[in-house]
Design an enzyme around this catalytic site. Sequence first.
Site, PDB file in Angstrom:
ATOM      1  N   ASN A   1       0.849  -1.197   0.000  1.00  0.00           N
ATOM      2  CA  ASN A   1       0.000   0.000   0.000  1.00  0.00           C
ATOM      3  C   ASN A   1       0.884   1.246   0.000  1.00  0.00           C
ATOM      4  OD1 ASN A   1       0.558   0.803   2.835  1.00  0.00           O
ATOM      5  ND2 ASN A   1      -0.390  -1.169   3.251  1.00  0.00           N
TER       6      ASN A   1
ATOM      7  N   ASP B   1      -3.875  -6.255   4.899  1.00  0.00           N
ATOM      8  CA  ASP B   1      -4.869  -7.106   5.557  1.00  0.00           C
ATOM      9  C   ASP B   1      -4.808  -8.545   5.058  1.00  0.00           C
ATOM     10  OD1 ASP B   1      -5.944  -5.265   7.306  1.00  0.00           O
ATOM     11  OD2 ASP B   1      -7.168  -4.367   5.728  1.00  0.00           O
TER      12      ASP B   1
ATOM     13  N   PRO C   1      -2.283 -11.831  10.184  1.00  0.00           N
ATOM     14  CA  PRO C   1      -2.517 -11.646  11.621  1.00  0.00           C
ATOM     15  C   PRO C   1      -2.688 -10.155  11.928  1.00  0.00           C
ATOM     16  CG  PRO C   1      -0.204 -12.125  11.192  1.00  0.00           C
ATOM     17  CD  PRO C   1      -0.934 -12.323   9.898  1.00  0.00           C
ATOM     18  N   ASP C   2      -3.481  -9.860  12.949  1.00  0.00           N
ATOM     19  CA  ASP C   2      -3.636  -8.468  13.379  1.00  0.00           C
ATOM     20  C   ASP C   2      -2.563  -8.199  14.435  1.00  0.00           C
ATOM     21  OD1 ASP C   2      -4.422  -6.069  14.656  1.00  0.00           O
ATOM     22  OD2 ASP C   2      -6.465  -6.366  13.907  1.00  0.00           O
TER      23      ASP C   2
ATOM     24  N   VAL D   1      -1.405  -5.529  16.120  1.00  0.00           N
ATOM     25  CA  VAL D   1      -1.685  -4.765  17.342  1.00  0.00           C
ATOM     26  C   VAL D   1      -2.607  -5.546  18.282  1.00  0.00           C
ATOM     27  CG1 VAL D   1      -3.646  -3.359  16.506  1.00  0.00           C
ATOM     28  CG2 VAL D   1      -2.078  -2.428  18.200  1.00  0.00           C
TER      29      VAL D   1
ATOM     30  N   PHE E   1      -3.997   2.868  15.456  1.00  0.00           N
ATOM     31  CA  PHE E   1      -4.468   3.905  14.544  1.00  0.00           C
ATOM     32  C   PHE E   1      -5.716   3.408  13.820  1.00  0.00           C
ATOM     33  CE2 PHE E   1      -1.622   7.570  13.995  1.00  0.00           C
ATOM     34  CZ  PHE E   1      -0.650   7.236  14.921  1.00  0.00           C
TER      35      PHE E   1
ATOM     36  N   LYS F   1     -13.192  -0.098  16.951  1.00  0.00           N
ATOM     37  CA  LYS F   1     -11.880  -0.740  16.797  1.00  0.00           C
ATOM     38  C   LYS F   1     -11.117  -0.764  18.125  1.00  0.00           C
ATOM     39  CE  LYS F   1     -10.815  -0.209  12.355  1.00  0.00           C
ATOM     40  NZ  LYS F   1     -10.324   0.477  11.153  1.00  0.00           N
TER      41      LYS F   1
ATOM     42  N   LYS G   1     -10.109  -4.481  19.368  1.00  0.00           N
ATOM     43  CA  LYS G   1      -8.700  -4.863  19.438  1.00  0.00           C
ATOM     44  C   LYS G   1      -8.136  -4.736  20.854  1.00  0.00           C
ATOM     45  CE  LYS G   1      -7.868  -3.591  14.637  1.00  0.00           C
ATOM     46  NZ  LYS G   1      -6.786  -3.739  13.666  1.00  0.00           N
TER      47      LYS G   1
HETATM   48  O1  C5P Z   1      -8.295  -2.885  11.352  1.00  0.00           O
HETATM   49  P1  C5P Z   1      -7.471  -1.741  10.870  1.00  0.00           P
HETATM   50  O2  C5P Z   1      -6.468  -2.134   9.842  1.00  0.00           O
HETATM   51  O3  C5P Z   1      -8.252  -0.540  10.450  1.00  0.00           O
HETATM   52  O4  C5P Z   1      -6.696  -1.281  12.190  1.00  0.00           O
HETATM   53  C1  C5P Z   1      -5.725  -0.297  12.167  1.00  0.00           C
HETATM   54  C2  C5P Z   1      -4.809  -0.476  13.338  1.00  0.00           C
HETATM   55  O5  C5P Z   1      -4.467  -1.831  13.523  1.00  0.00           O
HETATM   56  C3  C5P Z   1      -3.496   0.225  13.105  1.00  0.00           C
HETATM   57  O6  C5P Z   1      -2.984   0.602  14.374  1.00  0.00           O
HETATM   58  C4  C5P Z   1      -2.643  -0.848  12.454  1.00  0.00           C
HETATM   59  O7  C5P Z   1      -1.266  -0.615  12.645  1.00  0.00           O
HETATM   60  C5  C5P Z   1      -3.112  -2.074  13.194  1.00  0.00           C
HETATM   61  N1  C5P Z   1      -3.084  -3.306  12.397  1.00  0.00           N
HETATM   62  C6  C5P Z   1      -2.198  -4.297  12.706  1.00  0.00           C
HETATM   63  N2  C5P Z   1      -2.188  -5.469  12.004  1.00  0.00           N
HETATM   64  C7  C5P Z   1      -3.070  -5.673  11.011  1.00  0.00           C
HETATM   65  C8  C5P Z   1      -3.987  -4.673  10.691  1.00  0.00           C
HETATM   66  C9  C5P Z   1      -3.961  -3.503  11.382  1.00  0.00           C
HETATM   67  O8  C5P Z   1      -1.380  -4.113  13.620  1.00  0.00           O
HETATM   68  N3  C5P Z   1      -3.048  -6.817  10.347  1.00  0.00           N
END
Ligand code: C5P
Length: 408
Positions: free
Chosen positions: A213, A282, A309-310, A312, A327, A341, A345
């Site tokens: 991105n 994502d 994986p997410d 944060v 963020f 969010k 999270k």
């Molecule tokens: O769900 P979204 O992408 O909108 O969430 C944004 C926040 O989650 C940001 O702080 C981003 O750095 C973090 N994030 C993450 N890992 C992901 C997706 C988002 O740490 N896979």
Amino acid sequence: MSDMSELFDRRIVLGVTGGIAAYKAAELVRLLLRGGAQVRVVMTESAQAFIAPLTFQALSGQPVHTHLLDPAAEAGMGHIELAKWAELVLIAPASANFLARLATGQADDLLTTVCLATSAPLMVAPAMNQAMWRNPATQHNCQILGQRGVVIVGPGEGEQACGDTGPGRMLEALEIAQVVAGYFRRGMLAGKVVVITAGPTREPLDPVRYISNHSSGKMGYALAAAARDEGARTILITGPTRLAAPPGIQVMQVETAKEMLAQALEHGAGADLFIAAAAVADYAPEKVATHKIKKEANGELHLHLVKNPDVVAEVARLERRPFVVGFAAETEKVLEHARAKLQRKNLDVIIANDVSDTTIGFNSDNNAVWLLSGEDAVEYPTQDKQQLARRLISDIAARLERHNNKAS
Ligand code: C5P
């Protein structure tokens, strides 16, 4: 004498406990005052066997506080007022007995009560016989205090009043005053470990292609520099960007979300603060082709993507979890979506920006955000990312401080 201008107008409660080194505290008062600090002295009962309160009163020009339940003193500046007034509570000398009482959270005299009631940082300069210092009980107490964020200054080594030689001597007044000045100079995140993710991630399709991105990394890098300037040991976990790494920061270069996660879990466990400013992809291709993908005859290419994986959210799930800031880049219902969010999270704070406005955010040098917690929302109007980063870091540092005070 070295520059101690950071002491100017700082409000310091100096606690003096019983020990032969108490006489050095008189010199310490003089040095702190000379640097421009305001000093209020609190003495324990045993300290008064070594040095008279009148000495400190004459030096500081202020009444010396000696009793918890003295009606006259409480009518002036009582223990809670003293605790609230202080920007730093410094105990010099700190006897073995005092360290033990502080470690067990006692509040049986004025000084221990002030220490328990204050939200200001505590700094102790131990002074005792070398065997008492070496004793595992004292060492254990200091370990507990260190874990609670109490700054332990010294002791020094050398000849002792009792004739022994070894560790346990209180540092000289000038050395302590310099540490105090340095402490104020080092900022709001002194002694803290801050981990920040920044930039995009790259998810490879084959040896030459990837999904990514437009994240520039500017916001995350600016936050890392601001955290460093506030005295934090700062670790920046960054995807590929065009930016130069800020000096004085540990930089971990990563490509994929999985690599970012591994670094984030390793450095985030036990850190004080985690800020996720990265634009993590994502989705990632399920498989990375070993060879360059060839053009298909029918002109179509189907990719199978799987969720990344997410990062944060995983850090927020850690057992030794830092204070977590995320963020949220939104194009509509910015606050509502950011708040959702924050909860989903399990974050402490979320910084929301409206990315439908192309003058701010992503590749821009400017940004405008909302900072949201479970309790409040603060608006930061459009400004330069560097300045915004400094403001966000000081806001977050203050919240971290309050959070830690509540937790301990
Ligand atoms: O769900 P979204 O992408 O909108 O969430 C944004 C926040 O989650 C940001 O702080 C981003 O750095 C973090 N994030 C993450 N890992 C992901 C997706 C988002 O740490 N896979």
